[in-house]
Design a protein around this motif. Structure first.
Motif, mmCIF file in Angstrom:
data_model
loop_
_atom_site.group_PDB
_atom_site.id
_atom_site.type_symbol
_atom_site.label_atom_id
_atom_site.label_comp_id
_atom_site.label_asym_id
_atom_site.label_seq_id
_atom_site.Cartn_x
_atom_site.Cartn_y
_atom_site.Cartn_z
ATOM 1 N N HIS A 93 18.764 30.860 33.107
ATOM 2 C CA HIS A 93 18.175 29.536 32.859
ATOM 3 C C HIS A 93 16.767 29.732 32.319
ATOM 4 O O HIS A 93 15.839 30.010 33.068
ATOM 5 N N HIS A 95 14.228 28.434 28.611
ATOM 6 C CA HIS A 95 14.178 27.480 27.496
ATOM 7 C C HIS A 95 13.369 28.031 26.332
ATOM 8 O O HIS A 95 12.279 28.556 26.531
ATOM 9 N N LYS A 191 24.687 21.386 28.034
ATOM 10 C CA LYS A 191 23.708 21.002 29.057
ATOM 11 C C LYS A 191 23.571 19.491 29.063
ATOM 12 O O LYS A 191 23.449 18.860 28.006
ATOM 13 N N HIS A 239 19.166 23.884 39.450
ATOM 14 C CA HIS A 239 18.067 23.610 40.397
ATOM 15 C C HIS A 239 18.585 23.271 41.796
ATOM 16 O O HIS A 239 19.421 22.401 41.969
ATOM 17 N N ASP A 374 13.899 29.305 34.521
ATOM 18 C CA ASP A 374 13.352 28.077 33.924
ATOM 19 C C ASP A 374 12.108 28.405 33.091
ATOM 20 O O ASP A 374 11.323 27.523 32.754
ATOM 21 N N ASN A 379 7.094 24.826 31.343
ATOM 22 C CA ASN A 379 7.246 25.303 32.720
ATOM 23 C C ASN A 379 6.175 26.323 33.097
ATOM 24 O O ASN A 379 6.342 27.528 32.994
HETATM 25 ZN ZN LIG Z 1 15.291 24.044 32.812
#
Ligand SMILES: [Zn+2]
Length: 479
Positions: A93, A95, A191, A239, A374, A379
């Motif tokens: 996970h 991005h 997603k 999550h 993430d 993030n």
């Molecule tokens: Zn994410």
């Protein structure tokens, strides 16, 4: 006439010598890793005195060193005496994103993943899919140095969500069109997030994706229970806070209040934490396990966000690897956290501490866990590559064994994406994505950081080469 039997005899002797002599019978390999301790993650054991033979981007044989040395020869031999050899790590996970103007800063992160032992990443949607799809093919073709990329392409959302670059859907026909588009892009999974997506459209998207043979990963709308999403075929929950929600006996009741506008998102999240019941939760987790759902906890991201009030990240050494544009995207969460009231801060701490208790309960119930960071734009302070090692350390802090943590970063990722035939262990026929570590990761999970070398798609990168990638990333980010 007389010489013929002698020629035959000589030929016979030559054949016997060839059979008996290892040198003559040896097959070529592009790389031999000798005298290694092989980490058998699945069976939680170390096989010592092993050798690994690699040809092209594939492992052709693994076995006792002397046997492999009799069968294979190579110009490139790596002596791994005293070292530990394991499959490359998967970050399930992360991005890529932040807008086309940050595409180059995102691309510069690819070698950073490799230098940290991450040989595969799963991009869980962003706003620069056309770039990501090109990198995916270039890495696969050996034209670009980076981890193997799996991507969802743009995610599905409702109308006018806070996220950029999404496919906005509000009717089944729009979902159909969006899935057509994603299939044309040859995405690896779908997603779905819940910022403004209507619950009935969410369920339609999950069902329709499943009917088309596509895996789905999601943030589930609060109005639905996680079990409802699993019943309709959701493949993974992203999550761990959604598993806190699933562990509340009031999950449906709170979800209804939220859907009716009688509760804010924040208040509903707190209510799930406050009403969490471990006995009830265990039952739900067993049910979810039986339905085949996977969970990506992103535990470390939860910890970073929960403790932004007391941890100063402004001097994190890893910031040096992040370009200025991407660093700027970190501000959003920092500013949001700064506005939190003391009660909200306390609630975040409570939620994180509960997440740590939930993770071993999920494993015990038999839910496959996907290690994911993430990391990426927005993030904050969750660093590409480095973040995965932190994630695994959080798992062990939460009570998983090092072996259970390693499974989440080597075996469940390939299983989720349907590539267990090629990944998930060191054996003939598997991909040559290999880490050589200085210490035993089954004893201490921190050993995954002690990387002496990486084999990436068959290409050997020694420590000096990995340091070169780090320097290159730093120089690129400073520009
Ligand atoms: Zn994410």
């Amino acid at each position: 006439m007389r010489s013929k039997p002698i020629v035959r005899l000589l030929a016979g002797i030559a054949a016997l010598v060839a059979l008996a002599s290892p040198a003559a019978a040896r097959e070529r390999a592009d790389l031999l890793i000798r005298n290694a301790n092989v980490v058998d993650v699945a069976n939680a054991r170390i096989l010592s005195g092993q050798a690994v033979a690699v040809r092209g981007d594939t492992i052709v044989a693994v076995g006792p060193d002397s046997t492999i040395a009799r069968g294979y020869e190579s110009d490139r031999n790596v002596n791994a005496a005293g070292k530990f050899v394991m499959p490359g790590l998967w970050d399930m996970h992360m991005h890529f994103g932040g807008g086309a103007e940050l595409a180059n800063e995102n691309k510069a992160l690819l070698p950073l993943y490799v230098a940290n032992g991450v040989t595969t990443v799963r991009d869980c949607a962003a706003d620069i899919s056309e770039f990501v799809l090109a990198w995916r093919s270039d890495v696969a073709a050996g034209k670009l140095l980076g981890p193997t990329i799996y991507t969802s392409g743009p995610k599905l959302e409702g109308y006018k969500p806070i996220w950029k670059g999404t496919l906005e859907v509000g009717t089944p026909a729009e979902v159909d069109a969006a899935l057509d588009k994603l299939q044309a892009m040859k995405v690896d999974f779908v997603k779905i997030t819940d910022n403004t997506l209507k619950p009935n459209i969410f369920l339609y998207a999950v069902k329709e994706a499943k009917r088309r043979g596509l895996r789905t990963s999601a943030h589930t709308p609060y109005a639905l229970t996680i079990e409802q999403a699993a019943d309709d075929g959701l493949s993974s929950v992203e999550h761990i806070d959604y598993l806190i929600k699933a562990g509340s006996p009031k999950e449906a009741e709170i979800g209804k209040l939220y859907a009716a506008g009688k509760m804010t998102y924040g208040a509903a999240s707190e209510a799930f934490v406050d009403s969490f019941d471990p006995v009830y939760a265990r039952g739900v987790y067993r049910t979810l396990a039986a339905k085949g759902i996977y969970v990506t906890p992103t535990l470390n991201m939860g910890r970073i966000l929960a403790y932004l009030d007391r941890e100063d990240h402004s001097k994190d050494p890893d910031l040096a690897y992040i370009g200025p544009g991407l660093r700027k995207t970190y501000d959003w969460r920092v500013e949001r956290a700064a506005k939190a009231t003391p009660d909200q801060v306390a609630a975040r701490h409570r939620e994180y501490e509960l997440s740590k208790k939930v993770l071993p309960m999920l494993v015990e119930a038999g839910i496959p866990i996907l290690a994911g960071t993430d990391a990426g734009y927005l993030n904050s302070f969750n660093y590409p590559g480095e973040g995965l090692h932190e994630e695994l350390e959080r798992y062990v802090e939460a009570g998983l064994t090092p072996q259970q943590a390693l499974v989440t970063a080597t075996i469940t990722g390939p299983a989720f994406l349907g590539h267990s035939d090629r990944y998930g262990g060191l054996a003939g026929g598997k991909a040559a994505d290999i880490l050589i570590l200085d210490a035993n990761p089954l004893k201490d999970i921190k050993a995954t950081r002690a990387i002496g070398g990486v084999v990436l798609h068959g290409k050997w990168l020694d420590r000096a080469a990995l340091d070169g990638l780090l320097e290159q990333a730093k120089a690129g980010a400073a520009r």
